[in-house]
Design an enzyme around this catalytic site. Structure first.
Site, PDB file in Angstrom:
ATOM      1  N   SER A 244       9.262  21.559  -1.380  1.00  0.00           N
ATOM      2  CA  SER A 244      10.391  20.901  -2.018  1.00  0.00           C
ATOM      3  C   SER A 244       9.872  20.082  -3.195  1.00  0.00           C
ATOM      4  O   SER A 244       8.673  20.027  -3.444  1.00  0.00           O
ATOM      5  CB  SER A 244      11.117  19.994  -1.026  1.00  0.00           C
ATOM      6  OG  SER A 244      10.308  18.856  -0.781  1.00  0.00           O
ATOM      7  N   LYS A 245      10.810  19.415  -3.863  1.00  0.00           N
ATOM      8  CA  LYS A 245      10.453  18.663  -5.081  1.00  0.00           C
ATOM      9  C   LYS A 245       9.310  17.688  -4.850  1.00  0.00           C
ATOM     10  O   LYS A 245       8.524  17.426  -5.750  1.00  0.00           O
ATOM     11  CB  LYS A 245      11.678  17.908  -5.586  1.00  0.00           C
ATOM     12  CG  LYS A 245      12.712  18.814  -6.212  1.00  0.00           C
ATOM     13  CD  LYS A 245      13.128  18.284  -7.581  1.00  0.00           C
ATOM     14  CE  LYS A 245      13.898  19.312  -8.373  1.00  0.00           C
ATOM     15  NZ  LYS A 245      15.224  19.573  -7.773  1.00  0.00           N
ATOM     16  N   ARG A 246       9.242  17.122  -3.641  1.00  0.00           N
ATOM     17  CA  ARG A 246       8.211  16.090  -3.458  1.00  0.00           C
ATOM     18  C   ARG A 246       6.795  16.688  -3.552  1.00  0.00           C
ATOM     19  O   ARG A 246       5.829  15.950  -3.697  1.00  0.00           O
ATOM     20  CB  ARG A 246       8.408  15.327  -2.145  1.00  0.00           C
ATOM     21  CG  ARG A 246       8.147  16.142  -0.927  1.00  0.00           C
ATOM     22  CD  ARG A 246       8.091  15.379   0.358  1.00  0.00           C
ATOM     23  NE  ARG A 246       7.898  16.383   1.386  1.00  0.00           N
ATOM     24  CZ  ARG A 246       8.864  17.015   2.001  1.00  0.00           C
ATOM     25  NH1 ARG A 246      10.118  16.706   1.766  1.00  0.00           N
ATOM     26  NH2 ARG A 246       8.608  17.959   2.882  1.00  0.00           N
ATOM     27  N   GLY A 248       5.871  18.511  -5.993  1.00  0.00           N
ATOM     28  CA  GLY A 248       5.609  18.816  -7.411  1.00  0.00           C
ATOM     29  C   GLY A 248       6.769  19.625  -7.955  1.00  0.00           C
ATOM     30  O   GLY A 248       7.769  19.838  -7.272  1.00  0.00           O
TER      31      GLY A 248
END
Ligand code: GLU
Length: 502
Positions: A244-246, A248
């Site tokens: 997921s976004k966390r 990168g």
């Protein structure tokens, strides 16, 4: 039979790492086997789909060098065919009209949850309805959905990655294929399109595994040949959680903006769930086409490792012909004002005023290429070579000049004398530097490291003799002189306002 595979992204977001990986595996197989790669944009969710996303997806594929042979087709253009397929299933008895009211549907769901299985209540109500009543309701304009009648038994297929996969049909819902507003649902649209496009292999992410038995049943009910299926593993972050976004950036376009090379991204994506079975890691596109096979796609989840992407980028940068890299580096140096703007009034004048012999940029790029992981890193390293007044890196100064300042000064003074007198060839320069170290009874590093700081301002650079050749006699001696002056004066160094030499 010609392999016909497809990539079918929904334009509800940008091209993300997972989607690009799915596209890549399809593309590699098709190119390896001389098949056809079809691109289909699944834009039936009108609210969430956008043209901007479609453009970004197409651009991402092009950037990565994945050309398609047919398409892009737009799923929304097939609505009439999707409906026709639903009607065919109604006519053959493989589907039924579901007139359930919202209350009935809610009750069915509660019952299903309580029973922990599929209730088939809607089917029972439909079957209990006489043809006359169906006709009367339709006449009255009562809304109905079309549901697929899941047959008894089991659905199994030989998955290209997982081997045999089986589902008990009683666990599969009588899925809605046409909503009461006449729009097709995902499973019907996909099967209808794949039939229409004569797709022979459906290769997609593991998240679609539970759709596959439904789609196989639809093919069978439509009397169409069932394609082969292969489900590639999920991509996880280094912490073992779903990507997921966390972890990168998720969008391929973000990596393009960060200066990642498409060749490196391509290579990186191939390794998300595949391995060649040996320890090779750096592959050009064509090498991957040759090496790739479904047999070597791993069943276990893939780990997304940004460090590996950066490393691969460095590897591809190193392999890139300098003439290809050069325009990218030049453009960045111009953007930063390190080089004058192209064709601008300063171009010739500035170079003539400060640089009697212009710096040989191709050679600099050649020297920095193996020492950089990204174009940005290369540009950052290239910058000091163009400056008139070097800014010295405080750590480098502390380590290589200030530890024994008097000795360093002595060596650099001596070196200045020798280099001024030396012939400017790598051999002569090396002789001068090593000769000095020997005479002084110190290791060559004791001369080379301080010299490097004098020439570049930093502690790490390409080989010192390459560097002296690149900078040329005038520039090298000028830099060495300045270093000697700075060390002699003991005046505050400009590397950090509040620090002095003493
Ligand atoms: N449009 C679907 C998605 O974006 C893919 C459908 C398929 O590959 O069958 O996940």
């Amino acid at each position: 039979m010609t392999l016909r595979a497809r990539f079918a992204p929904s334009p509800t977001g940008y091209l993300h790492v997972g989607g690009a990986r799915t596209a890549l595996f399809n593309w590699l197989l098709v190119r390896k086997e001389g098949g056809v790669f079809v691109l289909r944009i699944e834009d039936t969710d009108r609210e969430r789909s956008s043209e901007e996303h479609t453009r970004a997806i197409l651009h991402g594929l092009e950037w990565l060098g994945m050309d398609w042979d047919e398409g892009p087709f737009f799923q929304s253009q097939g609505l009439e065919r999707h409906k026709a397929h639903a009607l065919q299933l109604l006519d053959s008895g493989s589907a039924y009209r579901d007139f359930s009211t919202p209350e009935e549907a809610a009750r069915d769901r509660e019952e299903e949850v309580a029973a922990g299985g599929r209730s088939r209540r809607a089917r029972q109500r439909a079957d209990a309805m006489s043809p006359e009543e169906v006709a009367a309701r339709m006449e009255a304009g009562a809304p109905f959905a079309v549901r697929f009648r899941v047959p008894d038994g089991e659905t199994a297929w030989e998955d290209g990655v997982h081997g045999e996969v089986r589902f008990r049909n009683q666990e599969i819902d009588d899925l809605v294929i046409l909503r009461s507003d006449g729009t097709p649902t995902y499973n019907l649209a996909v099967v209808s399109d794949d039939v229409d496009m004569k797709i022979t292999l459906v290769l997609r992410g593991d998240d679609h595994l539970s759709n596959t038995p439904k789609q196989i049943l639809l093919y069978e009910a439509l009397g169409r040949p069932v394609p082969a299926f292969a489900h590639v593993p999920l991509i996880l972050g280094p912490d073992g959680r779903r990507l997921s976004k966390r972890h990168g950036a998720m969008a391929v376009g973000d990596y393009e903006k960060q200066g990642i090379l498409p060749e490196a991204m391509f290579n990186f994506l191939a390794f998300l769930g595949w391995s060649p079975g040996d320890d090779r890691e750096v592959f050009a596109r064509q090498e991957l086409v040759e090496a790739f096979s479904l047999e070597r796609v791993l069943r276990k989840s893939a780990i997304f490792d940004l460090e590996k992407l950066r490393w691969l980028n460095g590897q591809h940068l190193m392999r890139m012909p300098t003439e290809e890299l050069l325009p990218k580096v030049e453009a960045r140096l111009r953007e930063e004002g390190v080089l004058p703007a192209k064709g601008g009034p300063a171009e010739g004048a500035a170079a003539a005023a400060t640089d009697p012999v212009p710096l040989d940029l191709p050679t600099l790029v050649e020297l920095l290429k193996p020492r950089s992981r990204t174009v940005e890193e290369l540009v950052a390293q290239a910058r000091p070579y163009f400056l008139d007044e070097l800014a010295y890196d405080p750590d480098a100064v502390r380590k290589h000049w200030l530890k024994d300042r008097q000795e360093t000064l002595g060596r650099l003074e001596n070196l200045l004398e020798r280099l001024s007198a030396a012939e400017w060839t790598p051999e002569a320069l090396e002789g001068a530097v090593r000769g000095l170290a020997e005479e002084m009874g110190v290791g060559a590093g004791k001369v080379i490291h301080p010299l490097r700081v004098a020439l570049t301002g930093v502690a790490a650079s390409p080989g010192i003799f390459d560097l002296l050749m690149l900078l040329g006699r005038a520039r090298s001696l000028q830099r060495l002189q300045r270093a000697v002056a700075v060390l002699r004066s003991g005046k505050p160094l400009d590397f950090r306002g509040d620090e002095t030499l003493s």
